[in-house]
Design an enzyme around this catalytic site. Structure first.
Site, PDB file in Angstrom:
ATOM      1  N   ASP A 104       0.850  -1.180   0.000  1.00 17.70           N
ATOM      2  CA  ASP A 104       0.000   0.000   0.000  1.00 17.70           C
ATOM      3  C   ASP A 104       0.895   1.243   0.000  1.00 17.70           C
ATOM      4  O   ASP A 104       1.836   1.318   0.792  1.00 17.70           O
ATOM      5  CB  ASP A 104      -0.842  -0.015   1.295  1.00 17.70           C
ATOM      6  CG  ASP A 104      -2.283   0.353   1.056  1.00 17.70           C
ATOM      7  OD1 ASP A 104      -2.502   1.402   0.429  1.00 17.70           O
ATOM      8  OD2 ASP A 104      -3.173  -0.384   1.506  1.00 17.70           O
ATOM      9  N   ASP A 206      -3.153   4.523  -2.555  1.00 15.72           N
ATOM     10  CA  ASP A 206      -4.265   4.921  -1.697  1.00 15.72           C
ATOM     11  C   ASP A 206      -4.805   6.307  -2.074  1.00 15.72           C
ATOM     12  O   ASP A 206      -4.021   7.242  -2.272  1.00 15.72           O
ATOM     13  CB  ASP A 206      -3.745   4.963  -0.248  1.00 15.72           C
ATOM     14  CG  ASP A 206      -4.825   5.318   0.741  1.00 15.72           C
ATOM     15  OD1 ASP A 206      -5.678   4.471   1.008  1.00 15.72           O
ATOM     16  OD2 ASP A 206      -4.825   6.465   1.243  1.00 15.72           O
ATOM     17  N   GLU A 263      -6.603   3.234  -6.076  1.00 18.88           N
ATOM     18  CA  GLU A 263      -7.854   3.221  -5.325  1.00 18.88           C
ATOM     19  C   GLU A 263      -8.664   4.388  -5.856  1.00 18.88           C
ATOM     20  O   GLU A 263      -8.284   5.543  -5.702  1.00 18.88           O
ATOM     21  CB  GLU A 263      -7.608   3.400  -3.832  1.00 18.88           C
ATOM     22  CG  GLU A 263      -8.906   3.237  -3.069  1.00 18.88           C
ATOM     23  CD  GLU A 263      -8.940   3.948  -1.721  1.00 18.88           C
ATOM     24  OE1 GLU A 263      -9.774   3.563  -0.903  1.00 18.88           O
ATOM     25  OE2 GLU A 263      -8.178   4.889  -1.493  1.00 18.88           O
ATOM     26  N   HIS A 330     -10.808  -3.617   3.694  1.00 22.45           N
ATOM     27  CA  HIS A 330     -10.736  -3.077   5.057  1.00 22.45           C
ATOM     28  C   HIS A 330     -11.614  -1.837   5.253  1.00 22.45           C
ATOM     29  O   HIS A 330     -11.720  -1.339   6.360  1.00 22.45           O
ATOM     30  CB  HIS A 330      -9.276  -2.738   5.370  1.00 22.45           C
ATOM     31  CG  HIS A 330      -8.761  -1.673   4.444  1.00 22.45           C
ATOM     32  ND1 HIS A 330      -8.559  -1.891   3.094  1.00 22.45           N
ATOM     33  CD2 HIS A 330      -8.477  -0.379   4.646  1.00 22.45           C
ATOM     34  CE1 HIS A 330      -8.161  -0.778   2.518  1.00 22.45           C
ATOM     35  NE2 HIS A 330      -8.097   0.159   3.444  1.00 22.45           N
TER      36      HIS A 330
HETATM   37  C1  NOJ Z   1      -8.438   4.801   1.739  1.00 20.36           C
HETATM   38  C2  NOJ Z   1      -8.081   3.638   2.612  1.00 20.36           C
HETATM   39  O1  NOJ Z   1      -8.533   2.465   2.003  1.00 20.36           O
HETATM   40  C3  NOJ Z   1      -8.711   3.897   3.943  1.00 20.36           C
HETATM   41  O2  NOJ Z   1      -8.631   2.794   4.795  1.00 20.36           O
HETATM   42  C4  NOJ Z   1      -8.054   5.099   4.550  1.00 20.36           C
HETATM   43  O3  NOJ Z   1      -8.728   5.410   5.758  1.00 20.36           O
HETATM   44  C5  NOJ Z   1      -8.128   6.302   3.613  1.00 20.36           C
HETATM   45  N1  NOJ Z   1      -7.815   5.972   2.253  1.00 20.36           N
HETATM   46  C6  NOJ Z   1      -7.148   7.347   4.045  1.00 20.36           C
HETATM   47  O4  NOJ Z   1      -5.844   6.930   3.774  1.00 20.36           O
END
Ligand code: NOJ
Length: 557
Positions: A104, A206, A263, A330
């Site tokens: 990640d 992310d 993401e 998650h």
């Molecule tokens: C997306 C992540 O998947 C999530 O778990 C996180 O809280 C936010 N981005 C901030 O990094």
């Protein structure tokens, strides 16, 4: 490459990803928190699933305001999780088993405890000042920007030290990095190279759609309404995102045998294509939120919406570009609770059905740890039980806004991210074999029956169904590249589709309901084999197949 696929072959298209939330997988140090040695201890189990890649949620040094998504050192391992030597051992152990590792990369923001931010906030003329977005207070309060985790949803936080506001789209401890600054970008590429040089095989970027934004921070247009497409449009997918990605591709991605997955995909299919189409030379894969975003209330979503979404995305990506297929991670509660049923009679059937779906669609499948067992929501009822900042601050905001708090808690009970973060269920002992000490988040009480030890040798278990599906996918390129066609889209309870490659075809029939359901298909006499069935029997009568509740079959034609 073949009659019905225009897609180039790539290892990352043909793989199956297993996502591990390290905090909750296996604790060996006895502090109630999972660690890297725990994952190492379970490598044979991971291998036994047949998966070809592991994606780890962040394992870097972090004050854990958002469980590792607030990084204070991108080149160090979080102390709770272990050491760099543990990491090297883990990577070696995975590679020895022909399993690749996806890391990640959290670079829309860092932790406020990162030395860059410490420097940046110390004075207005510090060389690191421009690593973040600052708004001097003498210009007045900046225009509103939305924050996901702030208890007032306000992304600007006033900082007394330099009489200025800084931007944080997530929590106050996650200040947004300023990607306009080429030094920031170079830092990121260097970090990625550091890990690629160690041998990691992929990166999950992310919140990446937010890195490029309009940094004049203009007011929102008249009539602006806060909803997800608007959040993305006005907070991210800014004018320079493709310049940054081409730079990243040139400096990092093209230099190694790695892939990167974003993401988020922007707010349109076109945005998504512009991120991942091969000829763009940017990213290799992306995941959209449409299916997971459909379940945002207790009403859940209809099968018609679900089918429409997956069909639309498949059509759009049939020839060019590549996406991920997932139903949980998650940031979601357990998929059984959202798309199946956790009623005792249906729980296992629906878990097998959903795994059949994920592993028989086009796109790289992602399985979240525990979904191979059919783990379900823990279902907290009081706000004090939650650990997730999103739940805690979201509740505070709901209280400030005068929302119906009982209803808010009911929604959290179904949807909170903590539901998907409870410890992995290894066996039926007190802490489910996760830890010798009290786990950081309670184990689900159903660990006495839903656990690896129990399912390991039961050939009808959810776990062994998952293994069969993974093996089937790995043995059949048809399931990776084959053309997808929906069958009888209007069917109210069954999701049916075919996958075709060259002269081979499979039909996948999934009953998404508690009702026994029938479907008429014309050429049933041509069935060569029932490859997958989550029941012991399949009722076929001439042209009619009857599916039991949550029955899932894969038929070879
Ligand atoms: C997306 C992540 O998947 C999530 O778990 C996180 O809280 C936010 N981005 C901030 O990094």
């Amino acid at each position: 490459m073949t009659k019905n696929s225009q897609q180039e072959r790539n290892w990352w298209k043909e793989g199956v990803i297993y996502q591990i939330y390290p905090r909750s997988f296996k604790d060996t140090s006895g502090n109630g928190v999972g660690d890297l040695q725990g994952i190492i201890q379970k490598l044979d189990y991971i291998e036994s699933l047949g998966v070809t890649m592991v994606w780890l949620n962040p394992i870097y040094e972090s004050p854990n305001d958002d469980n590792g998504y607030d990084i204070s050192d991108y080149r160090a391992i979080m102390k709770e999780f272990g050491t760099m030597a543990d990491f090297d051992e883990l990577l070696q152990g995975l590679h020895k088993r022909n399993i690749k590792l996806v890391m990640d990369v959290v670079v829309n923001h860092s932790s406020d405890e990162h030395q860059w931010f410490q420097q940046s906030r110390s004075s207005r003329d510090n060389p690191y000042r421009d690593y973040y977005h600052w708004w001097p207070a003498e210009k007045g309060k900046p225009n509103h920007r939305w924050s996901f985790f702030d208890e007032n949803s306000d992304a600007w936080k006033y900082d007394k030290q330099t009489d200025a506001y800084y931007l944080h789209y997530f929590s106050q401890k996650q200040p947004d990095l300023n990607w306009e600054n080429s030094k920031v970008r170079q830092e990121v590429y260097d970090i990625m190279k550091f890990w690629a040089d160690k041998g990691v095989d992929g990166f999950r970027l992310d919140a990446f759609q937010y890195v490029s934004k309009d940094i004049t921070f203009p007011p929102f247009p008249e009539g602006y309404d806060i909803n997800i497409p608007n959040v993305i449009k006005y907070h991210g997918m800014g004018p320079h995102i493709h310049t940054y990605l081409k730079e990243m591709y040139e400096q990092v991605l093209s230099k190694y045998d790695v892939f990167a997955v974003s993401e988020g995909v922007g707010s349109t299919l076109e945005d998504a294509h512009n991120l991942v189409d091969e000829d763009r030379k940017e990213l290799q894969m992306a995941y959209h939120f449409e299916a997971t975003d459909m379940v945002t209330t207790l009403e859940k979503c209809t099968l018609a919406q679900f089918k429409e979404s997956f069909t639309k995305w498949d059509r759009s990506f049939a020839e060019k570009g590549w996406i991920s297929i997932y139903l949980s991670n998650h940031d979601q509660s357990r998929f059984v609770n959202r798309y199946g049923s956790d009623k005792p009679a249906f729980k296992d059937y629906s878990a097998k059905m959903l795994n059949t779906f994920i592993l028989s669609m086009r796109g790289t499948p992602y399985t979240y740890y525990g979904d191979e067992l059919g783990m379900t929501n823990i279902g907290f009822t009081k706000i004090e039980q939650y650990k997730d900042i999103a739940a805690i601050n979201g509740y505070k905001k709901a209280a400030t806004d005068g929302e119906d708090l009982d209803l808010h808690l009911k929604n959290l009970n179904l949807l909170s991210r903590d539901n998907g973060r409870t410890p992995m269920q290894w066996d039926d002992t007190n802490n489910a074999g996760f830890s010798s000490e009290t786990p950081w988040l309670p184990v689900h009480e159903n660990h006495t029956t839903v656990n690896v030890a129990n399912q390991q040798n039961d050939h009808n278990s959810v776990l062994n169904h998952f293994r069969k599906m993974v093996a089937l996918r790995k043995d059949n390129l048809l399931l990776v590249y084959g053309e997808y066609e929906i069958i009888q889209e209007e069917h109210p309870t069954i999701y049916a589709y075919s996958r075709t490659l060259d002269d081979e075809q499979m039909k996948i029939l999934l009953n998404f309901s508690e009702l026994t359901s029938k479907i008429n298909l014309s050429n049933l006499v041509q069935i060569k084999e029932v490859l997958i069935n989550n029941y012991n029997e399949l009722l076929i009568d001439k042209n009619t197949i009857t599916l039991q509740p949550y029955q899932a079959v894969v038929l070879k034609f």
